[in-house]
Design a protein around this motif. Structure first.
Motif, PDB file in Angstrom:
ATOM      1  N   GLU A   1       0.857  -1.104  -0.095  1.00 47.23           N
ATOM      2  CA  GLU A   1      -0.108   0.115   0.113  1.00 47.23           C
ATOM      3  C   GLU A   1       0.793   1.232   0.008  1.00 47.23           C
ATOM      4  OE1 GLU A   1      -3.372   1.460   3.118  1.00 47.23           O
ATOM      5  OE2 GLU A   1      -3.797  -0.517   1.893  1.00 47.23           O
ATOM      6  N   ASP A   2       2.007   1.304   0.793  1.00 44.94           N
ATOM      7  CA  ASP A   2       2.966   2.418   0.902  1.00 44.94           C
ATOM      8  C   ASP A   2       3.578   2.724  -0.545  1.00 44.94           C
ATOM      9  OD1 ASP A   2       2.361   2.949   3.453  1.00 44.94           O
ATOM     10  OD2 ASP A   2       4.259   2.031   4.322  1.00 44.94           O
ATOM     11  N   MET A   3       3.706   1.353  -1.300  1.00 47.71           N
ATOM     12  CA  MET A   3       4.353   1.422  -2.632  1.00 47.71           C
ATOM     13  C   MET A   3       3.311   1.971  -3.783  1.00 47.71           C
ATOM     14  SD  MET A   3       7.840   1.235  -2.234  1.00 47.71           S
ATOM     15  CE  MET A   3       7.946   2.089  -3.917  1.00 47.71           C
ATOM     16  N   LEU A   4       2.182   1.761  -3.369  1.00 44.11           N
ATOM     17  CA  LEU A   4       1.123   2.153  -4.468  1.00 44.11           C
ATOM     18  C   LEU A   4       0.954   3.712  -4.446  1.00 44.11           C
ATOM     19  CD1 LEU A   4      -1.643  -0.660  -3.927  1.00 44.11           C
ATOM     20  CD2 LEU A   4      -0.335  -0.025  -6.318  1.00 44.11           C
ATOM     21  N   ASP A   5       1.394   4.044  -3.396  1.00 45.63           N
ATOM     22  CA  ASP A   5       1.609   5.818  -3.369  1.00 45.63           C
ATOM     23  C   ASP A   5       2.368   6.381  -4.470  1.00 45.63           C
ATOM     24  OD1 ASP A   5      -0.254   6.001  -1.058  1.00 45.63           O
ATOM     25  OD2 ASP A   5       1.690   6.295   0.231  1.00 45.63           O
ATOM     26  N   PHE A   6       3.351   5.652  -4.940  1.00 44.42           N
ATOM     27  CA  PHE A   6       4.216   5.989  -6.043  1.00 44.42           C
ATOM     28  C   PHE A   6       3.731   5.766  -7.423  1.00 44.42           C
ATOM     29  CE2 PHE A   6       6.830   5.559  -2.136  1.00 44.42           C
ATOM     30  CZ  PHE A   6       7.375   6.725  -2.212  1.00 44.42           C
ATOM     31  N   ALA A   7       2.648   4.903  -7.680  1.00 47.62           N
ATOM     32  CA  ALA A   7       1.817   4.563  -8.775  1.00 47.62           C
ATOM     33  C   ALA A   7       1.299   5.515  -9.248  1.00 47.62           C
ATOM     34  CB  ALA A   7       1.386   3.275  -8.579  1.00 47.62           C
ATOM     35  N   VAL A   8       1.145   5.537 -10.764  1.00 46.49           N
ATOM     36  CA  VAL A   8       0.403   6.478 -11.451  1.00 46.49           C
ATOM     37  C   VAL A   8      -1.002   6.108 -11.582  1.00 46.49           C
ATOM     38  CG1 VAL A   8       0.144   7.741 -13.610  1.00 46.49           C
ATOM     39  CG2 VAL A   8       2.357   7.345 -12.872  1.00 46.49           C
ATOM     40  N   ASP A   9      -2.056   6.841 -11.290  1.00 46.26           N
ATOM     41  CA  ASP A   9      -3.484   6.615 -11.596  1.00 46.26           C
ATOM     42  C   ASP A   9      -4.026   5.348 -10.865  1.00 46.26           C
ATOM     43  OD1 ASP A   9      -6.159   6.927 -12.524  1.00 46.26           O
ATOM     44  OD2 ASP A   9      -5.873   5.789 -14.588  1.00 46.26           O
ATOM     45  N   VAL A  10      -3.766   5.509  -9.572  1.00 43.96           N
ATOM     46  CA  VAL A  10      -3.970   4.357  -8.470  1.00 43.96           C
ATOM     47  C   VAL A  10      -5.740   4.422  -8.383  1.00 43.96           C
ATOM     48  CG1 VAL A  10      -3.906   3.701  -6.179  1.00 43.96           C
ATOM     49  CG2 VAL A  10      -2.009   4.535  -7.285  1.00 43.96           C
ATOM     50  N   ARG A  11      -5.964   3.365  -8.373  1.00 45.84           N
ATOM     51  CA  ARG A  11      -7.376   2.954  -8.084  1.00 45.84           C
ATOM     52  C   ARG A  11      -7.738   2.056  -7.047  1.00 45.84           C
ATOM     53  NH1 ARG A  11      -8.666   2.171 -14.894  1.00 45.84           N
ATOM     54  NH2 ARG A  11      -7.814   3.963 -15.505  1.00 45.84           N
TER      55      ARG A  11
END
Length: 106
Positions: A69-79
């Motif tokens: 979940e912490d790494m998803l903060d760095f993803a683009v266009d998180v859903r």
């Protein structure tokens, strides 16, 4: 073998027979799925293997762990259905899993 479908951003479907215990990311890289960069090699240390889990599969795949979940903060266009494909281990009850690759990675 377990069935896994990875849908590239352009709509190309990669319908794969995969080994239980492998990850979605490993299978995407092995089959040259465009858009899965996997820069960290599956260590959950980047967000370049981001995928959207098909809504029919989100409950079975489950939510991301705290580190993911912490790494998803760095993803683009998180859903709401976003996951890192390196963290989705293939198991028998995921036979038929479908994930979609976003337009671009982090």
């Amino acid at each position: 073998m377990t069935k896994l479908t990875i849908v590239a951003f352009d709509g190309t479907r990669f319908e794969l027979d995969v080994d239980p215990g492998s990850t979605v990311m490993e299978n995407a890289v092995r089959n040259s799925v465009p858009g899965i960069e996997a820069e960290c090699g599956g260590a959950c240390a980047c967000a370049t293997c981001h995928v959207y889990v098909d809504e029919a599969w989100t409950e079975k795949v489950g939510p991301p762990a705290a580190m993911e979940e912490d790494m998803l903060d760095f993803a683009v266009d998180v859903r709401p259905t976003s996951r890192l494909s390196c963290q989705i281990k293939i198991k028998a009850d995921l036979d038929g899993l479908v994930v979609n690759v976003p337009e671009r990675q982090a």
